[in-house]
Design a protein around this motif. Structure first.
Motif, PDB file in Angstrom:
ATOM      1  N   ALA A 136      -3.310 -10.314  56.171  1.00 42.04           N
ATOM      2  CA  ALA A 136      -1.941 -11.760  55.719  1.00 42.04           C
ATOM      3  C   ALA A 136      -1.849 -12.366  57.365  1.00 42.04           C
ATOM      4  O   ALA A 136      -2.042 -11.492  58.653  1.00 42.04           O
ATOM      5  N   ASP A 137      -2.274 -13.735  57.296  1.00 44.82           N
ATOM      6  CA  ASP A 137      -1.893 -14.682  58.147  1.00 44.82           C
ATOM      7  C   ASP A 137      -0.451 -14.697  58.402  1.00 44.82           C
ATOM      8  O   ASP A 137       0.175 -14.724  59.334  1.00 44.82           O
ATOM      9  N   LEU A 138       0.108 -15.302  57.245  1.00 47.68           N
ATOM     10  CA  LEU A 138       1.435 -15.438  57.175  1.00 47.68           C
ATOM     11  C   LEU A 138       2.341 -14.742  56.184  1.00 47.68           C
ATOM     12  O   LEU A 138       1.632 -14.624  54.800  1.00 47.68           O
ATOM     13  N   ILE A 139       3.008 -14.106  56.166  1.00 47.97           N
ATOM     14  CA  ILE A 139       3.782 -13.201  55.160  1.00 47.97           C
ATOM     15  C   ILE A 139       4.924 -14.491  54.858  1.00 47.97           C
ATOM     16  O   ILE A 139       6.741 -14.292  55.745  1.00 47.97           O
ATOM     17  N   LEU A 140       5.010 -14.269  53.641  1.00 52.88           N
ATOM     18  CA  LEU A 140       6.645 -15.422  53.439  1.00 52.88           C
ATOM     19  C   LEU A 140       7.388 -14.709  52.578  1.00 52.88           C
ATOM     20  O   LEU A 140       7.181 -14.267  51.613  1.00 52.88           O
ATOM     21  N   VAL A 141       8.744 -14.574  52.552  1.00 51.69           N
ATOM     22  CA  VAL A 141       9.851 -13.923  52.169  1.00 51.69           C
ATOM     23  C   VAL A 141      10.524 -14.850  51.231  1.00 51.69           C
ATOM     24  O   VAL A 141      10.735 -15.395  51.461  1.00 51.69           O
ATOM     25  N   ASN A 142       9.708 -15.092  49.579  1.00 54.17           N
ATOM     26  CA  ASN A 142      10.496 -16.546  49.144  1.00 54.17           C
ATOM     27  C   ASN A 142      11.699 -16.192  48.053  1.00 54.17           C
ATOM     28  O   ASN A 142      11.989 -14.331  48.039  1.00 54.17           O
ATOM     29  N   LYS A 143      12.176 -16.910  47.750  1.00 54.78           N
ATOM     30  CA  LYS A 143      13.298 -17.069  47.121  1.00 54.78           C
ATOM     31  C   LYS A 143      15.052 -16.953  47.592  1.00 54.78           C
ATOM     32  O   LYS A 143      16.265 -15.649  47.510  1.00 54.78           O
ATOM     33  N   ALA A 144      14.486 -17.070  49.563  1.00 49.81           N
ATOM     34  CA  ALA A 144      15.503 -17.266  50.464  1.00 49.81           C
ATOM     35  C   ALA A 144      16.810 -18.197  50.502  1.00 49.81           C
ATOM     36  O   ALA A 144      16.679 -19.414  51.030  1.00 49.81           O
ATOM     37  N   ASP A 145      17.775 -17.932  49.645  1.00 46.94           N
ATOM     38  CA  ASP A 145      18.504 -19.137  48.396  1.00 46.94           C
ATOM     39  C   ASP A 145      19.550 -18.445  47.893  1.00 46.94           C
ATOM     40  O   ASP A 145      19.175 -17.163  47.388  1.00 46.94           O
ATOM     41  N   GLY A 146      20.851 -18.883  47.742  1.00 47.08           N
ATOM     42  CA  GLY A 146      22.155 -17.298  46.672  1.00 47.08           C
ATOM     43  C   GLY A 146      22.043 -16.569  47.512  1.00 47.08           C
ATOM     44  O   GLY A 146      22.413 -16.486  48.347  1.00 47.08           O
ATOM     45  N   ASP A 147      22.676 -15.824  46.226  1.00 48.72           N
ATOM     46  CA  ASP A 147      22.956 -14.442  46.510  1.00 48.72           C
ATOM     47  C   ASP A 147      21.543 -13.870  47.144  1.00 48.72           C
ATOM     48  O   ASP A 147      22.241 -12.311  48.170  1.00 48.72           O
ATOM     49  N   LEU A 148      20.556 -13.856  47.316  1.00 48.76           N
ATOM     50  CA  LEU A 148      19.428 -13.216  47.886  1.00 48.76           C
ATOM     51  C   LEU A 148      19.682 -13.985  49.193  1.00 48.76           C
ATOM     52  O   LEU A 148      18.485 -13.331  49.620  1.00 48.76           O
ATOM     53  N   LYS A 149      19.641 -14.637  50.338  1.00 48.27           N
ATOM     54  CA  LYS A 149      19.106 -15.128  50.966  1.00 48.27           C
ATOM     55  C   LYS A 149      19.480 -14.449  52.009  1.00 48.27           C
ATOM     56  O   LYS A 149      18.628 -13.906  52.995  1.00 48.27           O
ATOM     57  N   ASP A 183      -6.596 -13.901  66.189  1.00 42.98           N
ATOM     58  CA  ASP A 183      -5.352 -14.591  65.914  1.00 42.98           C
ATOM     59  C   ASP A 183      -4.351 -14.623  67.240  1.00 42.98           C
ATOM     60  O   ASP A 183      -4.613 -13.936  68.216  1.00 42.98           O
ATOM     61  N   PRO A 184      -4.120 -15.799  67.650  1.00 43.58           N
ATOM     62  CA  PRO A 184      -3.645 -16.039  69.048  1.00 43.58           C
ATOM     63  C   PRO A 184      -2.036 -15.233  68.728  1.00 43.58           C
ATOM     64  O   PRO A 184      -1.599 -14.428  67.970  1.00 43.58           O
ATOM     65  N   GLU A 185      -1.287 -15.564  69.833  1.00 38.12           N
ATOM     66  CA  GLU A 185      -0.174 -14.794  70.407  1.00 38.12           C
ATOM     67  C   GLU A 185       0.590 -15.341  69.109  1.00 38.12           C
ATOM     68  O   GLU A 185       1.691 -16.136  68.575  1.00 38.12           O
ATOM     69  N   GLY A 186       1.884 -13.832  68.439  1.00 40.31           N
ATOM     70  CA  GLY A 186       2.504 -14.289  67.909  1.00 40.31           C
ATOM     71  C   GLY A 186       2.005 -14.007  66.212  1.00 40.31           C
ATOM     72  O   GLY A 186       2.896 -14.395  65.237  1.00 40.31           O
ATOM     73  N   PHE A 187       0.593 -14.250  65.891  1.00 37.31           N
ATOM     74  CA  PHE A 187       0.364 -14.363  64.414  1.00 37.31           C
ATOM     75  C   PHE A 187       0.021 -11.882  64.269  1.00 37.31           C
ATOM     76  O   PHE A 187      -0.498 -11.858  64.978  1.00 37.31           O
ATOM     77  N   PRO A 188       0.051 -12.675  63.192  1.00 40.11           N
ATOM     78  CA  PRO A 188       0.270 -12.925  61.666  1.00 40.11           C
ATOM     79  C   PRO A 188       2.180 -12.416  61.802  1.00 40.11           C
ATOM     80  O   PRO A 188       2.780 -11.482  61.988  1.00 40.11           O
ATOM     81  N   LYS A 189       1.930 -13.756  60.622  1.00 39.47           N
ATOM     82  CA  LYS A 189       4.233 -13.904  61.173  1.00 39.47           C
ATOM     83  C   LYS A 189       4.324 -14.025  59.970  1.00 39.47           C
ATOM     84  O   LYS A 189       4.074 -14.319  58.672  1.00 39.47           O
ATOM     85  N   ALA A 190       5.955 -13.419  59.866  1.00 35.49           N
ATOM     86  CA  ALA A 190       6.999 -13.246  58.812  1.00 35.49           C
ATOM     87  C   ALA A 190       7.796 -14.621  58.990  1.00 35.49           C
ATOM     88  O   ALA A 190       8.793 -14.375  60.244  1.00 35.49           O
ATOM     89  N   LEU A 191       7.355 -15.424  57.947  1.00 33.24           N
ATOM     90  CA  LEU A 191       8.946 -16.288  57.255  1.00 33.24           C
ATOM     91  C   LEU A 191       9.863 -16.645  56.011  1.00 33.24           C
ATOM     92  O   LEU A 191       9.065 -15.877  55.380  1.00 33.24           O
ATOM     93  N   THR A 192      10.845 -16.578  56.172  1.00 32.70           N
ATOM     94  CA  THR A 192      11.856 -16.417  55.148  1.00 32.70           C
ATOM     95  C   THR A 192      11.731 -18.207  54.668  1.00 32.70           C
ATOM     96  O   THR A 192      11.564 -18.898  55.104  1.00 32.70           O
ATOM     97  N   VAL A 193      11.260 -17.913  52.534  1.00 34.34           N
ATOM     98  CA  VAL A 193      11.310 -20.055  52.766  1.00 34.34           C
ATOM     99  C   VAL A 193      12.334 -19.797  51.161  1.00 34.34           C
ATOM    100  O   VAL A 193      12.292 -18.974  50.392  1.00 34.34           O
ATOM    101  N   SER A 194      11.997 -20.613  50.800  1.00 35.33           N
ATOM    102  CA  SER A 194      13.005 -21.137  49.071  1.00 35.33           C
ATOM    103  C   SER A 194      12.446 -21.968  48.937  1.00 35.33           C
ATOM    104  O   SER A 194      11.790 -23.330  48.879  1.00 35.33           O
ATOM    105  N   ALA A 195      11.685 -21.893  47.876  1.00 32.75           N
ATOM    106  CA  ALA A 195      10.855 -22.894  46.887  1.00 32.75           C
ATOM    107  C   ALA A 195      11.213 -23.933  46.133  1.00 32.75           C
ATOM    108  O   ALA A 195      11.046 -24.778  46.222  1.00 32.75           O
ATOM    109  N   THR A 196      12.215 -23.017  45.792  1.00 33.51           N
ATOM    110  CA  THR A 196      13.350 -24.281  44.513  1.00 33.51           C
ATOM    111  C   THR A 196      14.667 -25.419  45.806  1.00 33.51           C
ATOM    112  O   THR A 196      14.542 -26.299  45.069  1.00 33.51           O
TER     113      THR A 196
END
Length: 325
Positions: free
Chosen positions: A190-203, A226-239
């Protein structure tokens, strides 16, 4: 429509022609395969390239919701987005639901987007047999970004990483600790790992999960592409649409860096070679069923193996010897 006419229509951006072209390349009929080869040769003359983004993740993590929100963000910036969604095929009936357009209702109505669901047809690795060819057709049609969604079966979905420029892995909150994160296979690709559903009670849970995976990524060996800092993990909320702008910024930054360093072109060349070798392997397997003599030998040896009169290894060796002859 003749093959050359179809190719011109695809290059001209005709959506109906693109849908027909993908149907043609997905067909297994021998005459269709010959026509598909001519079509791909003609479309390759366009010389167009799109940014290929592969997306994987377990079922229920929100891949379709993320693709709709992310695709809408990109079309809002004036980009043309193609979505190739691979649906799992039934092991019993061979059928697929192909309901991704229903799940992406808003994006499916966007004139700058094109969504094509395809059955996996028992192909391993989370992608369909002809996904590479569908990607090439979407590039020829002038799309700027091609999103490839896998079937969502877990750690084995590594083939999509071999046909995409950027590989994104979606994770659900509380999906495991950092030890889960260092598992080899899909995680290290993976180049990016996205933790989805970062909203509401699950944030808060999503933030902790993201920190766990960020720590796990630091334990992995650094890759030369990969440049410095990659791969990365980020939080997102699709909804709620949160974090999507940063995801696109990180994707473009990584893509631009790889282009500047020459990794992008080298990876594309490696992909083309892999495509060639995969076609050779599939062609050899097709001979096992197309040649009556070899098919008969397969049936004979298969019966011998089932009855215990021959070992699988010896029977396979005999078949390979027959192929060489």
């Amino acid at each position: 429509m003749q093959t050359q006419d179809l190719a011109r229509a695809v290059i001209g951006g005709d959506r109906r022609a693109l849908a027909r072209a993908i149907t043609l390349v997905e067909s297994g009929r021998e005459d269709h395969r010959r026509a598909a080869g001519d079509l791909l040769e003609a479309c390759a003359q366009s010389g167009r390239q799109a940014l290929r983004i592969g997306l994987s993740g377990t079922p229920g993590v929100g891949k379709s919701s993320f693709i709709e929100a992310f695709g809408t963000l990109l079309t809002g910036q004036g980009l043309r987005v193609a979505v190739l969604a691979v649906d799992p095929s039934s092991a019993r009936s061979g059928g697929s639901i192909l309901g991704d357009k229903t799940r992406m209702e808003r994006l499916s109505r966007d004139p700058r987007a094109f969504i094509r669901p395809s059955p996996s047809q028992a192909e391993l690795g989370g992608v369909a047999r002809r996904t590479r060819e569908a990607v090439a057709l979407c590039e020829a049609a002038g799309f700027d970004v091609v999103l490839i969604e896998t079937v969502g079966v877990g750690q084995s979905e590594t083939l999509v990483a071999g046909m995409s420029d950027i590989f994104v892995l979606l994770i659900a909150p509380a999906g495991g600790d950092e030890l889960q994160g260092v598992k080899r296979g899909i995680m290290e690709m993976a180049d990016l790992i996205l933790v989805n559903k970062a909203d509401g009670d699950l944030k808060d849970t999503a933030i902790r999960t993201c920190a766990d995976y960020a720590g796990a990524l630091r334990l992995l060996r650094k890759r030369p592409q990969d440049p410095e800092g990659f791969p990365k993990a980020l939080t997102v909320s699709a909804t709620e649409g949160q974090g999507l702008d940063r995801v696109w910024d990180e994707i473009t930054a990584l893509s631009d860096w790889r282009r500047a360093q020459g990794h992008f072109a080298a990876h594309r060349a490696e992909q083309a070679r892999d495509w060639f070798e995969a076609e050779v392997r599939h062609g050899l397997l097709a001979r096992l069923t197309a040649d009556p003599a070899i098919r008969a030998e397969m049936d004979r040896l298969g019966a011998a193996v089932a009855e215990g009169r021959a070992t699988p290894a010896r029977a396979a060796s005999d078949i390979l010897a027959a192929l060489r002859r």
